[in-house]
Design a protein around this motif. Structure first.
Motif, mmCIF file in Angstrom:
data_model
loop_
_atom_site.group_PDB
_atom_site.id
_atom_site.type_symbol
_atom_site.label_atom_id
_atom_site.label_comp_id
_atom_site.label_asym_id
_atom_site.label_seq_id
_atom_site.Cartn_x
_atom_site.Cartn_y
_atom_site.Cartn_z
ATOM 1 N N MET A 52 0.855 -1.171 0.000
ATOM 2 C CA MET A 52 0.000 0.000 0.000
ATOM 3 C C MET A 52 0.905 1.238 0.000
ATOM 4 S SD MET A 52 -2.906 1.216 2.752
ATOM 5 C CE MET A 52 -3.590 -0.392 2.857
ATOM 6 N N SER A 53 0.600 2.171 -0.864
ATOM 7 C CA SER A 53 1.427 3.370 -0.935
ATOM 8 C C SER A 53 1.162 4.280 0.256
ATOM 9 C CB SER A 53 1.154 4.119 -2.238
ATOM 10 O OG SER A 53 -0.127 4.716 -2.196
ATOM 11 N N LEU A 54 2.060 5.218 0.425
ATOM 12 C CA LEU A 54 1.980 6.125 1.569
ATOM 13 C C LEU A 54 0.721 6.977 1.516
ATOM 14 C CD1 LEU A 54 3.658 6.896 4.034
ATOM 15 C CD2 LEU A 54 4.753 8.644 2.667
ATOM 16 N N SER A 55 0.323 7.406 0.321
ATOM 17 C CA SER A 55 -0.873 8.261 0.228
ATOM 18 C C SER A 55 -2.147 7.462 0.511
ATOM 19 C CB SER A 55 -0.949 8.922 -1.139
ATOM 20 O OG SER A 55 -1.149 7.962 -2.151
ATOM 21 N N LYS A 56 -2.220 6.231 -0.005
ATOM 22 C CA LYS A 56 -3.410 5.415 0.262
ATOM 23 C C LYS A 56 -3.512 5.074 1.741
ATOM 24 C CE LYS A 56 -3.764 3.265 -4.262
ATOM 25 N NZ LYS A 56 -3.678 1.997 -4.992
ATOM 26 N N GLY A 57 -2.375 4.751 2.345
ATOM 27 C CA GLY A 57 -2.369 4.466 3.777
ATOM 28 C C GLY A 57 -2.751 5.686 4.596
ATOM 29 N N GLY A 58 -2.275 6.855 4.173
ATOM 30 C CA GLY A 58 -2.621 8.090 4.869
ATOM 31 C C GLY A 58 -4.098 8.388 4.814
ATOM 32 N N TYR A 59 -4.681 8.217 3.612
ATOM 33 C CA TYR A 59 -6.119 8.445 3.482
ATOM 34 C C TYR A 59 -6.918 7.442 4.301
ATOM 35 C CZ TYR A 59 -5.676 11.904 -0.239
ATOM 36 O OH TYR A 59 -5.395 13.025 -0.957
ATOM 37 N N LEU A 60 -6.470 6.185 4.311
ATOM 38 C CA LEU A 60 -7.179 5.149 5.057
ATOM 39 C C LEU A 60 -7.142 5.423 6.555
ATOM 40 C CD1 LEU A 60 -8.663 2.427 4.847
ATOM 41 C CD2 LEU A 60 -6.439 1.336 5.119
ATOM 42 N N ILE A 61 -5.985 5.778 7.072
ATOM 43 C CA ILE A 61 -5.858 6.055 8.503
ATOM 44 C C ILE A 61 -6.615 7.328 8.872
ATOM 45 C CG2 ILE A 61 -4.210 6.690 10.320
ATOM 46 C CD1 ILE A 61 -2.282 4.695 9.080
ATOM 47 N N LEU A 62 -6.563 8.344 8.017
ATOM 48 C CA LEU A 62 -7.314 9.566 8.273
ATOM 49 C C LEU A 62 -8.819 9.296 8.272
ATOM 50 C CD1 LEU A 62 -7.251 12.633 8.692
ATOM 51 C CD2 LEU A 62 -7.259 12.881 6.218
ATOM 52 N N PHE A 63 -9.290 8.481 7.336
ATOM 53 C CA PHE A 63 -10.705 8.120 7.281
ATOM 54 C C PHE A 63 -11.122 7.353 8.530
ATOM 55 C CE2 PHE A 63 -14.107 5.192 5.839
ATOM 56 C CZ PHE A 63 -15.079 6.141 5.559
ATOM 57 N N LEU A 64 -10.279 6.415 8.964
ATOM 58 C CA LEU A 64 -10.562 5.662 10.184
ATOM 59 C C LEU A 64 -10.601 6.596 11.392
ATOM 60 C CD1 LEU A 64 -10.955 2.887 11.522
ATOM 61 C CD2 LEU A 64 -8.469 2.788 11.751
ATOM 62 N N GLY A 65 -9.681 7.548 11.443
ATOM 63 C CA GLY A 65 -9.674 8.507 12.541
ATOM 64 C C GLY A 65 -10.918 9.372 12.569
ATOM 65 N N VAL A 66 -11.357 9.795 11.399
ATOM 66 C CA VAL A 66 -12.567 10.625 11.328
ATOM 67 C C VAL A 66 -13.795 9.811 11.741
ATOM 68 C CG1 VAL A 66 -14.104 11.849 9.735
ATOM 69 C CG2 VAL A 66 -11.645 12.251 9.646
ATOM 70 N N LEU A 67 -13.858 8.546 11.302
ATOM 71 C CA LEU A 67 -14.978 7.701 11.720
ATOM 72 C C LEU A 67 -14.996 7.505 13.229
ATOM 73 C CD1 LEU A 67 -15.157 4.870 9.029
ATOM 74 C CD2 LEU A 67 -16.753 6.760 9.382
ATOM 75 N N LEU A 68 -13.833 7.255 13.825
ATOM 76 C CA LEU A 68 -13.763 7.111 15.275
ATOM 77 C C LEU A 68 -14.130 8.408 15.981
ATOM 78 C CD1 LEU A 68 -10.548 4.966 15.774
ATOM 79 C CD2 LEU A 68 -12.894 4.298 16.267
ATOM 80 N N LEU A 69 -13.704 9.532 15.410
ATOM 81 C CA LEU A 69 -14.024 10.822 16.003
ATOM 82 C C LEU A 69 -15.526 11.081 15.972
ATOM 83 C CD1 LEU A 69 -12.752 13.371 17.229
ATOM 84 C CD2 LEU A 69 -12.641 14.308 14.930
ATOM 85 N N VAL A 70 -16.153 10.810 14.847
ATOM 86 C CA VAL A 70 -17.604 10.979 14.756
ATOM 87 C C VAL A 70 -18.309 10.029 15.716
ATOM 88 C CG1 VAL A 70 -19.591 10.639 13.218
ATOM 89 C CG2 VAL A 70 -17.602 11.900 12.420
ATOM 90 N N GLY A 71 -17.816 8.796 15.779
ATOM 91 C CA GLY A 71 -18.407 7.834 16.702
ATOM 92 C C GLY A 71 -18.251 8.254 18.153
ATOM 93 N N SER A 72 -17.089 8.809 18.479
ATOM 94 C CA SER A 72 -16.874 9.218 19.865
ATOM 95 C C SER A 72 -17.713 10.431 20.242
ATOM 96 C CB SER A 72 -15.392 9.510 20.109
ATOM 97 O OG SER A 72 -15.006 10.712 19.476
ATOM 98 N N ILE A 73 -18.065 11.234 19.277
ATOM 99 C CA ILE A 73 -18.854 12.429 19.582
ATOM 100 C C ILE A 73 -20.352 12.110 19.621
ATOM 101 C CG2 ILE A 73 -19.533 14.693 18.687
ATOM 102 C CD1 ILE A 73 -16.654 15.002 17.676
ATOM 103 N N PHE A 74 -20.843 11.329 18.670
ATOM 104 C CA PHE A 74 -22.285 11.162 18.528
ATOM 105 C C PHE A 74 -22.852 9.863 19.093
ATOM 106 C CE2 PHE A 74 -21.319 14.132 15.005
ATOM 107 C CZ PHE A 74 -22.085 15.182 15.451
ATOM 108 N N PHE A 75 -22.053 8.802 19.199
ATOM 109 C CA PHE A 75 -22.612 7.496 19.527
ATOM 110 C C PHE A 75 -22.147 6.921 20.851
ATOM 111 C CE2 PHE A 75 -22.431 7.645 14.814
ATOM 112 C CZ PHE A 75 -23.787 7.758 14.610
ATOM 113 N N THR A 76 -21.535 7.701 21.700
ATOM 114 C CA THR A 76 -21.014 7.178 22.969
ATOM 115 C C THR A 76 -21.630 7.913 24.150
ATOM 116 O OG1 THR A 76 -19.122 8.659 22.828
ATOM 117 C CG2 THR A 76 -18.836 6.441 21.955
ATOM 118 N N THR A 77 -22.900 8.184 24.090
ATOM 119 C CA THR A 77 -23.539 8.977 25.144
ATOM 120 C C THR A 77 -23.644 8.231 26.467
ATOM 121 O OG1 THR A 77 -25.690 8.260 24.320
ATOM 122 C CG2 THR A 77 -24.873 10.376 23.544
#
Length: 67
Positions: A1-26
């Motif tokens: 996996m190239s560095l850019s694809k890995g970066g996008y994948l990890i950033l996407f995972l981070g954003v999903l976790l961030l959204v989950g931590s804000i909206f779905f962990t009440t």
């Protein structure tokens, strides 16, 4: 996996976790929420750093090819 694809994948995972931590962990405890929030911020930071490193490498490569 190239560095850019890995970066996008990890950033996407981070954003999903961030959204989950804000909206779905009440109903979670404060410690569990804080751990998930910090992990999501770290993933976002790592993804952004990987994309910046990829961009710097691309710029160096284009300068080398242009000369």
């Amino acid at each position: 996996m190239s560095l850019s694809k890995g970066g996008y994948l990890i950033l996407f995972l981070g954003v999903l976790l961030l959204v989950g931590s804000i909206f779905f962990t009440t109903n979670w405890s404060m410690e569990a929420w804080l751990i998930l929030f910090i992990i999501s911020i770290v993933f976002c930071a790592i993804g952004i750093l990987m994309l910046i490193i990829h961009l710097v490498k691309q710029i160096k490569l284009e300068k080398k090819n242009r000369l």
